[in-house]
Design an enzyme around this catalytic site. Structure first.
Site, PDB file in Angstrom:
ATOM      1  N   ALA A  66       0.880  -1.163   0.000  1.00 20.70           N
ATOM      2  CA  ALA A  66       0.000   0.000   0.000  1.00 20.70           C
ATOM      3  C   ALA A  66       0.921   1.216   0.000  1.00 20.70           C
ATOM      4  O   ALA A  66       2.062   1.137   0.471  1.00 20.70           O
ATOM      5  CB  ALA A  66      -0.860  -0.017   1.255  1.00 20.70           C
ATOM      6  N   GLY A 112       0.567  -4.841   1.238  1.00 22.53           N
ATOM      7  CA  GLY A 112      -0.674  -4.824   0.454  1.00 22.53           C
ATOM      8  C   GLY A 112      -0.516  -5.519  -0.890  1.00 22.53           C
ATOM      9  O   GLY A 112      -1.497  -6.009  -1.453  1.00 22.53           O
ATOM     10  N   GLU A 115      -0.951  -9.089  -0.123  1.00 17.13           N
ATOM     11  CA  GLU A 115      -2.372  -9.273   0.225  1.00 17.13           C
ATOM     12  C   GLU A 115      -3.230  -9.262  -1.041  1.00 17.13           C
ATOM     13  O   GLU A 115      -4.192 -10.015  -1.162  1.00 17.13           O
ATOM     14  CB  GLU A 115      -2.818  -8.185   1.213  1.00 17.13           C
ATOM     15  CG  GLU A 115      -2.196  -8.393   2.598  1.00 17.13           C
ATOM     16  CD  GLU A 115      -2.441  -7.228   3.545  1.00 17.13           C
ATOM     17  OE1 GLU A 115      -2.070  -6.098   3.211  1.00 17.13           O
ATOM     18  OE2 GLU A 115      -3.020  -7.452   4.631  1.00 17.13           O
ATOM     19  N   GLU A 135       4.706  -5.339   7.516  1.00 16.97           N
ATOM     20  CA  GLU A 135       3.988  -4.287   8.262  1.00 16.97           C
ATOM     21  C   GLU A 135       4.508  -4.080   9.677  1.00 16.97           C
ATOM     22  O   GLU A 135       4.575  -2.952  10.157  1.00 16.97           O
ATOM     23  CB  GLU A 135       2.479  -4.606   8.311  1.00 16.97           C
ATOM     24  CG  GLU A 135       1.745  -4.314   7.011  1.00 16.97           C
ATOM     25  CD  GLU A 135       1.798  -5.469   6.022  1.00 16.97           C
ATOM     26  OE1 GLU A 135       2.587  -6.426   6.233  1.00 16.97           O
ATOM     27  OE2 GLU A 135       1.051  -5.414   5.035  1.00 16.97           O
TER      28      GLU A 135
END
Ligand code: COA
Length: 256
Positions: A66, A112, A115, A135
């Site tokens: 992300a 992300g 993911e 993370e």
């Protein structure tokens, strides 16, 4: 909004979607999330699209996470809104698509990015791809389904190790633990994704749809078995069913 964050094409029943933010290692910002969603929604409603292939531009990253710059100053409420939105329009949205989605990992799939790959139904990695959920090194935890989808793919022990260390693993290790379905030399990545798509496209679309739904219900509980039985019986009497059964009885290949 940046000009064009994605590249799309429909060719021979395959919907191709390439994330086109190479300068930022294809990091997912809000505009990109919206753009990917819109294209996938188009693919889902386009009867010409039977399988979707998602990849990143360049040879360095699929998606390096992300976009950290967007949430580095967020508080808990903004963070909650961010993940709720992202999960709804992208991560859960992909997982729930009823056409197979293949992630072709052309490089880093981190945070992300991993993911996103895990929300897809199949993952094929180039030999140099690296995967991880870093993370915890940023003072957060995965928020786009990482703690839920990773253990279901590689088991809780392996998932604990990956998430708690935040370390990256290489493609060979990812294959060994079941995080990816296949590893191929980078130059054959798109060809391998297409071959996988073709193996699926010879099958009945309605069956693929119901199989995806039934697999999502697989949590080992009786509910999953009930769901499977419902989706199984739902296939009977469809045009795909008539063609599949008819072709077998007439000793010919089915045309779906
Ligand atoms: N969010 C925002 N920008 C990112 C990004 C992310 N997740 N990942 C990479 N970028 C940007 C970098 O800031 C850099 O931008 P700049 O050129 O404007 O400075 C550009 O992409 C290239 O990345 P860079 O770090 O210079 O490449 P590298 O080869 O040195 O390192 C990585 C590659 C993948 C190891 C490194 O970029 C990285 O660790 N990225 C973050 C991974 C991460 O923690 N993801 C989880 C987020 S929740």
């Amino acid at each position: 909004m940046e000009a064009k964050l994605t590249w799309v094409e429909v060719l021979d029943n395959v919907g191709w979607l390439k994330i086109n933010r190479e300068g930022k290692l294809n990091a997912l910002n809000r505009d990109l999330i919206d753009e990917i969603h819109d294209h996938l929604a188009d693919f889902q409603s386009d009867p010409n699209v039977r399988v979707i292939i998602l990849t990143g531009s360049g040879d360095k990253a699929f998606v390096a996470g992300a976009d950290i710059t967007e949430f580095s100053r967020f508080g808990p409420q903004e963070a909650a809104a961010l993940v709720q939105y992202g999960n709804q329009v992208l991560f859960d949205f992909i997982a729930q698509l009823t056409k197979p989605v293949i992630a072709a990992l052309n490089g880093f799939a981190l945070g992300g990015g991993l993911e996103l790959a895990m929300a897809c139904h199949i993952r094929i990695a180039a030999e140099h791809a690296k995967m991880g959920l870093p993370e915890v090194s940023l003072g957060i935890i995965p928020g786009y389904g990482g703690t839920q989808r990773l253990p279901s793919l590689i088991g809780k022990g392996n998932a604990m190790e990956m998430i708690l260390t935040g370390d990256m693993i290489d493609a060979k290790k990812a294959l060994e633990i079941g995080l990816v379905n296949q590893v191929v030399p980078a130059k054959h990545l798109m060809e391998a994704a297409l071959t996988m798509a073709e193996r699926m496209m010879k099958n009945a679309p309605h069956s693929l749809k119901n199989a995806i739904k039934a697999l999502h219900a697989a949590d080992g509980s009786p509910k999953g078995f009930i769901e499977e039985a419902l989706l199984f019986s739902d296939c009977f009497g469809t045009a795909d069913f008539e063609e599949g059964m008819g072709a077998f009885l007439e000793k010919r290949k089915p045309k779906f």
